[in-house]
Design an enzyme around this catalytic site. Structure first.
Site, PDB file in Angstrom:
ATOM      1  N   ARG A  65      30.978 -26.049 -14.828  1.00  0.00           N
ATOM      2  CA  ARG A  65      32.177 -26.537 -14.117  1.00  0.00           C
ATOM      3  C   ARG A  65      32.501 -27.974 -14.524  1.00  0.00           C
ATOM      4  O   ARG A  65      33.667 -28.345 -14.678  1.00  0.00           O
ATOM      5  CB  ARG A  65      31.945 -26.449 -12.609  1.00  0.00           C
ATOM      6  CG  ARG A  65      33.118 -26.946 -11.776  1.00  0.00           C
ATOM      7  CD  ARG A  65      32.946 -26.543 -10.319  1.00  0.00           C
ATOM      8  NE  ARG A  65      34.053 -26.965  -9.488  1.00  0.00           N
ATOM      9  CZ  ARG A  65      33.963 -27.912  -8.560  1.00  0.00           C
ATOM     10  NH1 ARG A  65      32.805 -28.533  -8.352  1.00  0.00           N
ATOM     11  NH2 ARG A  65      35.019 -28.233  -7.834  1.00  0.00           N
ATOM     12  N   HIS A  69      36.088 -29.403 -15.772  1.00  0.00           N
ATOM     13  CA  HIS A  69      36.803 -30.494 -15.100  1.00  0.00           C
ATOM     14  C   HIS A  69      36.935 -31.716 -16.002  1.00  0.00           C
ATOM     15  O   HIS A  69      37.876 -32.488 -15.860  1.00  0.00           O
ATOM     16  CB  HIS A  69      36.100 -30.864 -13.788  1.00  0.00           C
ATOM     17  CG  HIS A  69      36.350 -29.875 -12.691  1.00  0.00           C
ATOM     18  ND1 HIS A  69      36.237 -30.179 -11.363  1.00  0.00           N
ATOM     19  CD2 HIS A  69      36.725 -28.568 -12.737  1.00  0.00           C
ATOM     20  CE1 HIS A  69      36.528 -29.104 -10.634  1.00  0.00           C
ATOM     21  NE2 HIS A  69      36.808 -28.114 -11.437  1.00  0.00           N
ATOM     22  N   ASN A  97      36.601 -32.978  -7.198  1.00  0.00           N
ATOM     23  CA  ASN A  97      35.235 -33.278  -7.650  1.00  0.00           C
ATOM     24  C   ASN A  97      34.333 -33.871  -6.572  1.00  0.00           C
ATOM     25  O   ASN A  97      33.121 -33.624  -6.575  1.00  0.00           O
ATOM     26  CB  ASN A  97      35.281 -34.288  -8.815  1.00  0.00           C
ATOM     27  CG  ASN A  97      35.938 -33.690 -10.056  1.00  0.00           C
ATOM     28  OD1 ASN A  97      35.893 -32.485 -10.250  1.00  0.00           O
ATOM     29  ND2 ASN A  97      36.548 -34.533 -10.873  1.00  0.00           N
ATOM     30  N   HIS A 195      33.102 -17.931 -12.668  1.00  0.00           N
ATOM     31  CA  HIS A 195      32.845 -17.857 -11.217  1.00  0.00           C
ATOM     32  C   HIS A 195      31.824 -16.773 -10.871  1.00  0.00           C
ATOM     33  O   HIS A 195      31.643 -16.447  -9.710  1.00  0.00           O
ATOM     34  CB  HIS A 195      34.155 -17.651 -10.444  1.00  0.00           C
ATOM     35  CG  HIS A 195      34.980 -18.903 -10.374  1.00  0.00           C
ATOM     36  ND1 HIS A 195      36.248 -18.948  -9.846  1.00  0.00           N
ATOM     37  CD2 HIS A 195      34.705 -20.169 -10.767  1.00  0.00           C
ATOM     38  CE1 HIS A 195      36.716 -20.188  -9.918  1.00  0.00           C
ATOM     39  NE2 HIS A 195      35.810 -20.947 -10.484  1.00  0.00           N
TER      40      HIS A 195
END
Ligand code: HEM
Length: 334
Positions: A65, A69, A97, A195
């Site tokens: 992740r 990001h 975040n 996910h």
């Protein structure tokens, strides 16, 4: 014969131009980038990821992740790793975040070893890209070759995290957010399979349980039994919704939270996707067909996922003399 000479000349010029342009593109990022300058770079990073993962399985999803990001804000330039200072609120403290990133210490320990082994050569942005790949492998996914040669950025601003899509977004909104970063909807659908590992805070989806719309407190597209389970795991606090101070989390793919498999797509098909942005894949036949295909052909999905990660890892990269090689991944060079 003479008539053909100009045509041949033009073709030659075009060929040279194509070769020149393609070599320029390849000069940007390259697989095996550290082969001569820091040959153990990839294995050092892999070792650090594996060590950390066997201490804490949440490290792997955290790093995957974090790479996503990072790439979506100012490109894959490790700007997500830069700490906030009194003068600057950095990406790590932006809304998507804040309090939910994991794995900083793994990047730092890899960087410490790399600085001892080959000082000033391996960028934090590359470490993060390799670590994301290694995280997928350590959770049972297929690996891919990581093109490298990224350099680190010097700017990190919390307000720019608006580029990261939100869990309540529709298919159109998430498709546009990915298109803005040069990624196709197909890449996006493949990437969302990430996910299948990790966790979510209850606050990231609790509106679907308690506060969905003026007519439905619960999202009617969410499987009822699954919603009941989520409500037990994420109970309402005194404010009528989940208490943000309790830091409650649930696994994103409850059947195998630390395995990179197609459990995510299976959940989506059963209306058990955790976020609106997951469930929205069923809203158009083309996206739904890919979800079905991924469930039926896990190996094909893993390949598509690797290709899409390579594409994501190229977003807005700094190369050549741009940016810097940070000494400490959490602080820009002085
Ligand atoms: C529409 C796009 C996406 C949205 C809206 C989204 C949203 C979210 C949210 C809300 C969480 C839970 C965070 C928390 O509450 O702790 C999460 C977790 C996660 N996301 Fe995404 N995500 C998206 C795409 C992606 C992509 C492209 C990847 C990677 C390629 C990814 C990888 C992950 C992983 C691995 C986790 C688990 C993190 C952990 O366990 O620490 N996501 N995502």
């Amino acid at each position: 014969m003479l008539d053909q000479i100009p045509t041949i000349k033009i073709l030659m010029i075009l060929l040279v131009l194509v070769l020149y342009l393609s070599s320029d593109v390849e000069a940007q990022l390259r697989v095996d980038f550290y082969r001569n300058t820091c040959p153990d770079a990839e294995s050092i990073i892999q070792e650090e990821v594996r060590k950390a993962f066997f201490r804490d399985r949440g490290i792997a999803p955290g790093l995957v992740r974090m790479h996503f990001h990072d790439c979506f804000v100012r490109g894959c330039d490790a700007s997500i790793l830069i700490k906030s200072t009194p003068a600057n609120v950095a990406e790590e403290d932006g809304p998507p975040n804040a309090g939910s990133l994991r794995g900083f210490e793994v990047i730092e320990s890899a960087k410490d070893r790399l600085e001892q082994e080959c000082r000033g050569l391996v960028s934090c942005a590359d470490i993060l890209a390799y670590a994301a790949r290694d995280s997928v492998v350590v959770t049972g996914g297929l690996g891919w070759d990581v093109p490298a040669g990224r350099r680190d950025g010097r700017i990190s601003r919390a307000e720019e995290t608006v580029d990261i899509p939100a869990p309540f977004d529709s298919l159109d909104q998430i498709t546009q957010a990915f298109a803005k970063k040069t990624l196709l909807q197909d890449d996006m659908i493949a990437l969302l399979g990430a996910h299948t590992i990790g966790r979510s805070h209850c606050t990231s989806f609790s509106d679907r349980l308690y506060n969905f719309s003026s007519t439905n407190s619960q999202d009617p597209t969410l499987d009822r039994r699954f919603a009941a389970l989520l409500k037990r795991q994420c109970p309402r606090g005194p404010q009528g919704t989940v208490d943000p101070n309790r830091d409650l989390v649930v696994p994103m793919d409850p059947s195998s939270p630390a395995m990179t498999d197609v459990g995510y797509y299976r959940s989506v098909l059963l209306n058990r996707g955790l976020f609106t942005s997951d469930q929205t894949l069923l809203t158009i036949p083309r996206a739904r067909a890919q979800v079905v295909q991924n469930v039926q052909n896990p190996l094909l999905w893993m390949r598509k996922f690797g290709d899409a990660m390579v594409n994501m890892g190229k977003i807005g990269v700094l190369t050549g003399n741009d940016g810097e090689i940070r000494v400490n991944c959490r602080v820009i060079n002085g």
